[in-house]
Design a protein around this motif. Structure first.
Motif, mmCIF file in Angstrom:
data_model
loop_
_atom_site.group_PDB
_atom_site.id
_atom_site.type_symbol
_atom_site.label_atom_id
_atom_site.label_comp_id
_atom_site.label_asym_id
_atom_site.label_seq_id
_atom_site.Cartn_x
_atom_site.Cartn_y
_atom_site.Cartn_z
ATOM 1 N N ILE A 23 0.838 -1.202 0.000
ATOM 2 C CA ILE A 23 0.000 0.000 0.000
ATOM 3 C C ILE A 23 0.875 1.255 0.000
ATOM 4 O O ILE A 23 0.605 2.208 -0.733
ATOM 5 N N LEU A 39 -5.057 2.644 5.452
ATOM 6 C CA LEU A 39 -5.633 1.302 5.412
ATOM 7 C C LEU A 39 -6.715 1.129 6.478
ATOM 8 O O LEU A 39 -7.819 0.662 6.175
ATOM 9 N N CYS A 107 -5.873 0.751 -1.262
ATOM 10 C CA CYS A 107 -6.038 -0.196 -0.149
ATOM 11 C C CYS A 107 -6.848 -1.419 -0.557
ATOM 12 O O CYS A 107 -6.447 -2.552 -0.269
ATOM 13 N N GLY A 110 -5.029 -3.743 -2.904
ATOM 14 C CA GLY A 110 -4.014 -4.486 -2.148
ATOM 15 C C GLY A 110 -4.628 -5.592 -1.310
ATOM 16 O O GLY A 110 -4.107 -6.706 -1.253
#
Length: 144
Positions: A23, A39, A107, A110
């Motif tokens: 990230i 995140l 985010c 990922g």
């Protein structure tokens, strides 16, 4: 498909470290701490939109601190579409819609790599339109 919680914290911590580095790199965040802040904010916002078995399965596939952020708040009664989710995230993080869209996309794409295709497909199918793109996937129109 159900996901079991991992047995120890060590692999979960390693998984979180790899996720945060991805990230940080993909989002061009200056520090690991900033990547973690983004995140956790995105996961908290997403957790308000997800209910039922998908909520349990998704939380179970995340590292512990990420799962705690995801389940930190009770789900909303009426789910937001993808665009409204981004605007809500912007308001909650005091950012702009553009930065919130960037943060969410970095985010969630990922996380998609972490939790796997089946779970992301299941989750996106249960959410209103607009979330597939945030997870780095094409939004397919359903036939009428």
């Amino acid at each position: 498909m159900t996901h079991e919680l991992r047995d120890t914290d060590a692999p979960r911590d390693a998984t979180l470290d790899r996720l945060l580095e991805r990230i940080r790199y993909d989002g061009a965040y200056p520090t690991r701490e900033r990547a973690e802040e983004v995140l956790l904010g995105v996961l908290t916002a997403l957790g308000r939109q997800v209910t039922g078995e998908e909520r349990v399965d998704f939380a179970g596939a995340l590292p512990r601190s990420a799962a705690q952020a995801f389940t930190a708040e009770a789900p909303v009664v009426e789910q937001l579409g993808g665009a409204a989710f981004v605007y809500d995230l912007a308001q909650r993080t005091a950012g702009s819609p553009a930065t919130a869209r960037w943060d969410a996309g970095v985010c969630l794409s990922g996380i998609a790599g972490l939790v796997g295709d089946d779970l992301v497909t299941q989750l996106v199918a249960r959410l209103p339109s607009g979330y597939a793109l945030l997870f780095g996937r094409a939004q397919l129109a359903q036939a009428a």
